[in-house]
Design a protein around this motif. Structure first.
Motif, PDB file in Angstrom:
ATOM      1  N   CYS A   1     -42.283 -33.282 -20.103  1.00 43.13           N
ATOM      2  CA  CYS A   1     -42.124 -33.032 -18.713  1.00 43.13           C
ATOM      3  C   CYS A   1     -40.867 -33.020 -18.292  1.00 43.13           C
ATOM      4  CB  CYS A   1     -42.968 -34.094 -17.744  1.00 43.13           C
ATOM      5  SG  CYS A   1     -44.837 -33.962 -18.037  1.00 43.13           S
ATOM      6  N   ARG A   2     -40.094 -31.981 -18.483  1.00 44.68           N
ATOM      7  CA  ARG A   2     -38.753 -31.725 -18.272  1.00 44.68           C
ATOM      8  C   ARG A   2     -38.296 -32.511 -16.801  1.00 44.68           C
ATOM      9  NH1 ARG A   2     -38.371 -25.712 -20.129  1.00 44.68           N
ATOM     10  NH2 ARG A   2     -39.212 -26.049 -22.167  1.00 44.68           N
ATOM     11  N   GLU A   3     -39.139 -32.478 -15.873  1.00 37.56           N
ATOM     12  CA  GLU A   3     -38.500 -32.684 -14.718  1.00 37.56           C
ATOM     13  C   GLU A   3     -38.688 -34.366 -14.086  1.00 37.56           C
ATOM     14  OE1 GLU A   3     -40.735 -30.283 -12.198  1.00 37.56           O
ATOM     15  OE2 GLU A   3     -39.716 -28.661 -12.938  1.00 37.56           O
ATOM     16  N   ILE A   4     -39.021 -35.073 -15.016  1.00 40.42           N
ATOM     17  CA  ILE A   4     -39.299 -36.460 -15.081  1.00 40.42           C
ATOM     18  C   ILE A   4     -37.833 -37.211 -15.215  1.00 40.42           C
ATOM     19  CG2 ILE A   4     -40.268 -38.628 -16.151  1.00 40.42           C
ATOM     20  CD1 ILE A   4     -42.299 -37.460 -14.705  1.00 40.42           C
ATOM     21  N   VAL A   5     -37.558 -38.040 -14.138  1.00 39.95           N
ATOM     22  CA  VAL A   5     -36.289 -38.759 -14.018  1.00 39.95           C
ATOM     23  C   VAL A   5     -36.715 -40.223 -13.905  1.00 39.95           C
ATOM     24  CG1 VAL A   5     -35.230 -36.773 -13.137  1.00 39.95           C
ATOM     25  CG2 VAL A   5     -36.028 -38.325 -11.482  1.00 39.95           C
ATOM     26  N   ASP A   6     -35.426 -40.982 -13.820  1.00 42.74           N
ATOM     27  CA  ASP A   6     -35.580 -42.651 -13.817  1.00 42.74           C
ATOM     28  C   ASP A   6     -36.561 -43.064 -12.694  1.00 42.74           C
ATOM     29  OD1 ASP A   6     -34.299 -43.074 -16.164  1.00 42.74           O
ATOM     30  OD2 ASP A   6     -32.508 -43.391 -15.161  1.00 42.74           O
ATOM     31  N   ARG A   7     -36.224 -42.233 -11.308  1.00 41.54           N
ATOM     32  CA  ARG A   7     -36.998 -42.764 -10.037  1.00 41.54           C
ATOM     33  C   ARG A   7     -38.592 -42.595 -10.305  1.00 41.54           C
ATOM     34  NH1 ARG A   7     -35.502 -37.620  -7.939  1.00 41.54           N
ATOM     35  NH2 ARG A   7     -37.285 -36.334  -7.687  1.00 41.54           N
ATOM     36  N   ASP A   8     -38.899 -41.560 -11.143  1.00 41.59           N
ATOM     37  CA  ASP A   8     -40.479 -41.458 -11.427  1.00 41.59           C
ATOM     38  C   ASP A   8     -41.007 -42.688 -12.250  1.00 41.59           C
ATOM     39  OD1 ASP A   8     -40.624 -38.918 -10.135  1.00 41.59           O
ATOM     40  OD2 ASP A   8     -39.682 -38.009 -11.944  1.00 41.59           O
ATOM     41  N   LEU A   9     -40.067 -42.948 -13.007  1.00 42.79           N
ATOM     42  CA  LEU A   9     -40.524 -44.291 -14.065  1.00 42.79           C
ATOM     43  C   LEU A   9     -40.155 -45.634 -13.393  1.00 42.79           C
ATOM     44  CD1 LEU A   9     -38.824 -43.170 -17.382  1.00 42.79           C
ATOM     45  CD2 LEU A   9     -40.897 -43.050 -16.323  1.00 42.79           C
ATOM     46  N   VAL A  10     -39.514 -45.648 -12.306  1.00 37.32           N
ATOM     47  CA  VAL A  10     -39.349 -46.915 -11.232  1.00 37.32           C
ATOM     48  C   VAL A  10     -40.626 -46.933 -10.460  1.00 37.32           C
ATOM     49  CG1 VAL A  10     -38.319 -47.734  -9.420  1.00 37.32           C
ATOM     50  CG2 VAL A  10     -36.870 -47.028 -11.171  1.00 37.32           C
ATOM     51  N   VAL A  11     -41.268 -45.836 -10.241  1.00 36.24           N
ATOM     52  CA  VAL A  11     -42.591 -45.900  -9.521  1.00 36.24           C
ATOM     53  C   VAL A  11     -43.635 -46.820 -10.425  1.00 36.24           C
ATOM     54  CG1 VAL A  11     -44.654 -44.549  -8.758  1.00 36.24           C
ATOM     55  CG2 VAL A  11     -42.100 -43.845  -8.250  1.00 36.24           C
ATOM     56  N   LEU A  12     -43.591 -46.738 -11.570  1.00 42.12           N
ATOM     57  CA  LEU A  12     -44.499 -47.412 -12.608  1.00 42.12           C
ATOM     58  C   LEU A  12     -44.067 -48.584 -12.701  1.00 42.12           C
ATOM     59  CD1 LEU A  12     -44.434 -45.173 -15.966  1.00 42.12           C
ATOM     60  CD2 LEU A  12     -46.114 -45.488 -14.020  1.00 42.12           C
ATOM     61  N   GLU A  13     -42.975 -49.164 -12.217  1.00 39.55           N
ATOM     62  CA  GLU A  13     -42.527 -50.675 -12.354  1.00 39.55           C
ATOM     63  C   GLU A  13     -43.358 -51.229 -10.858  1.00 39.55           C
ATOM     64  OE1 GLU A  13     -38.890 -53.680 -12.637  1.00 39.55           O
ATOM     65  OE2 GLU A  13     -38.332 -51.693 -11.961  1.00 39.55           O
ATOM     66  N   ALA A  14     -43.189 -50.561  -9.875  1.00 35.16           N
ATOM     67  CA  ALA A  14     -43.529 -50.964  -8.591  1.00 35.16           C
ATOM     68  C   ALA A  14     -45.121 -51.009  -8.539  1.00 35.16           C
ATOM     69  CB  ALA A  14     -43.067 -50.102  -7.362  1.00 35.16           C
ATOM     70  N   ALA A  15     -45.805 -49.832  -9.090  1.00 36.60           N
ATOM     71  CA  ALA A  15     -47.302 -49.753  -9.080  1.00 36.60           C
ATOM     72  C   ALA A  15     -47.789 -50.838  -9.840  1.00 36.60           C
ATOM     73  CB  ALA A  15     -47.693 -48.409  -9.656  1.00 36.60           C
ATOM     74  N   ARG A  16     -47.430 -51.350 -11.006  1.00 40.93           N
ATOM     75  CA  ARG A  16     -48.212 -52.465 -11.565  1.00 40.93           C
ATOM     76  C   ARG A  16     -49.506 -52.083 -11.977  1.00 40.93           C
ATOM     77  NH1 ARG A  16     -44.246 -55.979 -13.150  1.00 40.93           N
ATOM     78  NH2 ARG A  16     -42.738 -56.534 -11.197  1.00 40.93           N
TER      79      ARG A  16
ATOM     80  N   CYS B   1     -46.529 -30.669 -18.051  1.00 42.80           N
ATOM     81  CA  CYS B   1     -46.635 -29.805 -16.734  1.00 42.80           C
ATOM     82  C   CYS B   1     -45.453 -30.123 -15.857  1.00 42.80           C
ATOM     83  CB  CYS B   1     -47.697 -30.742 -15.924  1.00 42.80           C
ATOM     84  SG  CYS B   1     -49.501 -30.819 -16.547  1.00 42.80           S
ATOM     85  N   ARG B   2     -45.360 -29.114 -14.943  1.00 42.51           N
ATOM     86  CA  ARG B   2     -43.942 -29.048 -14.011  1.00 42.51           C
ATOM     87  C   ARG B   2     -44.596 -29.849 -12.870  1.00 42.51           C
ATOM     88  NH1 ARG B   2     -42.710 -22.712 -13.029  1.00 42.51           N
ATOM     89  NH2 ARG B   2     -44.467 -23.342 -11.544  1.00 42.51           N
ATOM     90  N   ASP B   3     -43.481 -30.358 -12.300  1.00 43.40           N
ATOM     91  CA  ASP B   3     -43.763 -31.235 -10.940  1.00 43.40           C
ATOM     92  C   ASP B   3     -44.642 -32.436 -11.447  1.00 43.40           C
ATOM     93  OD1 ASP B   3     -42.395 -29.567  -9.406  1.00 43.40           O
ATOM     94  OD2 ASP B   3     -44.115 -28.212  -9.232  1.00 43.40           O
ATOM     95  N   ALA B   4     -44.604 -32.986 -12.552  1.00 48.68           N
ATOM     96  CA  ALA B   4     -45.568 -34.242 -12.939  1.00 48.68           C
ATOM     97  C   ALA B   4     -45.033 -35.380 -12.257  1.00 48.68           C
ATOM     98  CB  ALA B   4     -45.240 -34.493 -14.656  1.00 48.68           C
ATOM     99  N   GLY B   5     -43.898 -35.732 -12.008  1.00 45.92           N
ATOM    100  CA  GLY B   5     -43.480 -36.659 -10.918  1.00 45.92           C
ATOM    101  C   GLY B   5     -44.012 -36.734  -9.603  1.00 45.92           C
ATOM    102  N   VAL B   6     -44.006 -35.685  -8.953  1.00 42.90           N
ATOM    103  CA  VAL B   6     -44.565 -35.633  -7.626  1.00 42.90           C
ATOM    104  C   VAL B   6     -45.942 -35.655  -7.712  1.00 42.90           C
ATOM    105  CG1 VAL B   6     -44.884 -33.827  -5.808  1.00 42.90           C
ATOM    106  CG2 VAL B   6     -42.724 -34.070  -6.798  1.00 42.90           C
ATOM    107  N   THR B   7     -46.603 -34.913  -8.703  1.00 43.00           N
ATOM    108  CA  THR B   7     -48.247 -35.142  -8.794  1.00 43.00           C
ATOM    109  C   THR B   7     -48.583 -36.312  -9.113  1.00 43.00           C
ATOM    110  OG1 THR B   7     -48.193 -32.921  -9.605  1.00 43.00           O
ATOM    111  CG2 THR B   7     -49.961 -34.195 -10.187  1.00 43.00           C
ATOM    112  N   PHE B   8     -47.921 -37.334 -10.012  1.00 45.43           N
ATOM    113  CA  PHE B   8     -48.203 -38.695 -10.278  1.00 45.43           C
ATOM    114  C   PHE B   8     -48.090 -39.405  -9.034  1.00 45.43           C
ATOM    115  CE2 PHE B   8     -47.029 -42.766 -12.193  1.00 45.43           C
ATOM    116  CZ  PHE B   8     -48.171 -43.032 -12.511  1.00 45.43           C
ATOM    117  N   ARG B   9     -46.988 -39.323  -8.314  1.00 49.60           N
ATOM    118  CA  ARG B   9     -46.701 -40.225  -7.102  1.00 49.60           C
ATOM    119  C   ARG B   9     -47.824 -40.067  -6.053  1.00 49.60           C
ATOM    120  NH1 ARG B   9     -41.647 -39.004  -8.308  1.00 49.60           N
ATOM    121  NH2 ARG B   9     -41.567 -37.223  -6.675  1.00 49.60           N
TER     122      ARG B   9
END
Length: 167
Positions: free
Chosen positions: A92-107, A64-72
């Motif tokens: 998901c080509r657009e996923i970057v480190d900041r999207d994965l940092v959200v996973l750390e904070a979200a627990r 999916c495009r915009d997966a990071g935005v959609t997930f947040r």
């Protein structure tokens, strides 16, 4: 009357475009949940609302495009954040480190995480995602991450004591 919805059937019947539309909009989610929670019991005695929550246990953004935005955006909904256990960002080509940092904070208490073929992430992003779910993560897929250093993979393994599968 609303039929019981299971995660295994909902997204199988939708194409990639429709899955993206469902994930992107999240419109009416709280109304739908409330309507189904107030619904009747099925013939098996299971509350119809209980099955609806199973839909959110597995989020598959594969390709999916915009997966990071959609997930947040989806994480802003407590019904999603409180129930997601399986997450895939594969291809998901657009996923970057900041999207994965959200996973750390979200627990989120993820059990499985698929990060296959994400070429814009580093070892720091992978480690952040793993740390945020270290108590529950059992399956982690990191296939086709050519730039991921072996040291990062070792750190992930140390950070996740329940990890059973590291691909």
């Amino acid at each position: 009357e609303h039929p019981t919805i299971r995660r295994s059937t909902v997204f199988k019947c939708l194409g990639l475009k429709e899955r993206g539309a469902v994930a992107n909009t999240c419109r009416g989610l709280s109304e739908l949940v409330q309507r189904c929670k107030g619904g009747s019991r099925s013939s098996s005695g299971e509350s119809e609302g209980d099955g609806l929550l199973d839909v959110w246990s597995s989020l598959d953004f594969t390709g999916c495009r915009d997966a990071g935005v959609t997930f947040r955006a989806a994480l802003q909904r407590p019904v999603v954040a409180g129930n997601v256990r399986h997450l895939s960002f594969e291809f998901c080509r657009e996923i970057v480190d900041r999207d994965l940092v959200v996973l750390e904070a979200a627990r989120l208490s993820l059990v499985s995480l698929n990060l296959n073929a994400l070429h814009n992430i580093s070892g720091e992003g992978v480690l952040a995602a793993a740390r945020g779910n270290s108590a529950t993560l059992r399956h982690l897929s990191l296939y086709w991450l050519h730039a991921l250093p072996s040291a990062s993979v070792a750190e992930v393994a140390k950070a996740c004591p329940r990890l059973e599968v590291l691909n």
